[in-house]
Design an enzyme around this catalytic site. Sequence first.
Site, short mmCIF file in Angstrom:
data_model
loop_
_atom_site.label_atom_id
_atom_site.label_comp_id
_atom_site.label_asym_id
_atom_site.label_seq_id
_atom_site.Cartn_x
_atom_site.Cartn_y
_atom_site.Cartn_z
N LYS A 109 37.53 36.68 39.80
CA LYS A 109 39.19 37.45 38.68
C LYS A 109 40.36 36.72 38.79
O LYS A 109 41.18 37.41 37.64
CB LYS A 109 39.37 38.75 40.30
CG LYS A 109 38.38 39.63 40.44
CD LYS A 109 37.77 40.27 39.85
CE LYS A 109 36.62 41.36 40.92
NZ LYS A 109 35.52 40.88 41.11
C1 LIG Z 1 34.16 40.85 41.68
C2 LIG Z 1 32.91 40.25 41.64
C3 LIG Z 1 32.03 40.45 40.83
C4 LIG Z 1 31.18 41.57 40.44
O1 LIG Z 1 32.29 41.72 39.06
P1 LIG Z 1 32.24 42.93 38.25
O2 LIG Z 1 32.54 42.80 36.57
O3 LIG Z 1 32.79 44.27 39.77
O4 LIG Z 1 30.54 43.40 38.01
C5 LIG Z 1 30.93 39.45 41.57
N1 LIG Z 1 30.82 38.43 42.44
C6 LIG Z 1 32.48 38.08 42.50
C7 LIG Z 1 32.76 37.04 42.83
C8 LIG Z 1 32.98 38.93 42.55
O5 LIG Z 1 34.55 38.92 43.72
#
Ligand SMILES: *Cc1c(COP(=O)(O)O)cnc(C)c1O
Length: 493
Positions: A109
């Site tokens: 993120k």
């Molecule tokens: C948010 C997240 C995901 C999923 O990503 P999306 O964009 O919501 O599909 C997968 N792995 C981790 C560690 C995340 O923080």
Amino acid sequence: MRYYSTRNKNKMVSSMEAIIKGIAEDGGLFIPENIPALPEISKMLDLDYKNLAKLILGLYFDDYPEADLERAVEGAYGEKFQGDEPVKIQSRGGAHFLELFHGPTLAFKDMALTVLPFLMSSALQSKGIKEEVVILTATSGDTGKAALEGFRDVPGVNVVVFYPKDGVSSMQRLQMITQRGDNTHVVAIEGNFDDAQKGVKDIFGDVEYNSMLKERGYLLSSANSINIGRLVPQVVYYVYAYLKLLKEKKIDRNQEVNIVVPTGNFGNILAAYYAKEMGLPVDKLICASNENKILTDFFETGVYDKDRKLLLTSSPSMDILVSSNLERFLFHISGKDDSAISKMMEQLSEEGSFNWNDFSNEEVYGEYADEKEVAQSIGQLYDNEGYLMDPHTAVAYAVYKKYLKETGDKKPVILASTASPFKFPDKVIASIGKPVPEDIFKGMKIISDAMEVEIPPQVAELKELPTLHGKVCNKEEMKEVVLHLLQGGETDD
Ligand SMILES: *Cc1c(COP(=O)(O)O)cnc(C)c1O
């Protein structure tokens, strides 16, 4: 480049407006009116990460002055990330792991949420917005922390994060409740992630509430992956990975690759789809789910049915039933049929499901991995290669193995590695056959020994930090709580 809603193509906004608003007034998601093309591969080969990011952001956000985009990528992808470049690639066990977790909160993120605050600030300034912005965020664990860290102490901005009380890992919780910054607020809700996300979407959709906030000098916006300002920065690393593999002669010029993504809200994999649509040589997008396999079922049957129990797994950031960004993908593959999308989303909201008759698509392959498979893949890859994956990444790796077995498709694979093993120590330790200590900091030491790397300072320091946010509320109380916090109410009462 202008943007319109997935549910109504008639109303256009600029990228700055789309970023400030986060979500369209009709509840749809903003979409660029057309997906721009990448320059020729040979023209991008010499770009470092920042310059590649600047180029791609510039294609989508062409109403931003170049100097603003420059400032954004410089501010985001410098010392906040460990290493020379913000992402690393590790070629292990037959896949190219694209490590996206070397930023301030140890999850992918950060790749977008370090940039978004700059994009937001420029847009607010340029549009002469007088109100204070409230970044309202529902989190399954990682977005919350990354948004708090990204927007911490940004002038004119407040951040309010809601997380499901029993639905995040102990490390994720610890990261959030110790969050510093005068403008940050963190609240646990009695419910799961979908409750939090729905609560937040309801707040955005409540016209009366929004105008009341406006009277008090506040404007709501979103840092969730529905914000187009998150999607575009995520496109960059797929292009970067392709170029890097090419330069290292691990792939040939114009060779197609497959991309595997551990998926929750469908944001990260949607960015890979955009990279493909922009012209990157990508064949299959492999959508990996955990036991909440609603997307696997959808890609198999065309029926999206959220009337099921949300399971809590060791990959909490993927414990999601309503994958918001799927709406954007469906919009594109439906031939931009806004009224069809509108209808399906209304059905989903009112009846809990929708059915796309004779659904088929060439792009995405959906599959899932259960908890046992996740543990096995962590253990096996560690035994064979000495390489540790976090549980989210392990979902992707296990699914990739299934895909390989089923199809025999040997194209090179870029696998999105979305979190550091330090962020989810318990499952990782259990999966490599060691006893899980009660103390999470002892757990980190075990991970550190197994990986032969130091404990990252971002998590090591949590031991010393005081708890600053202890508030818990019901999902019905979210509107009140937001108001209370903005008026200077204590987070801790
Ligand atoms: C948010 C997240 C995901 C999923 O990503 P999306 O964009 O919501 O599909 C997968 N792995 C981790 C560690 C995340 O923080």
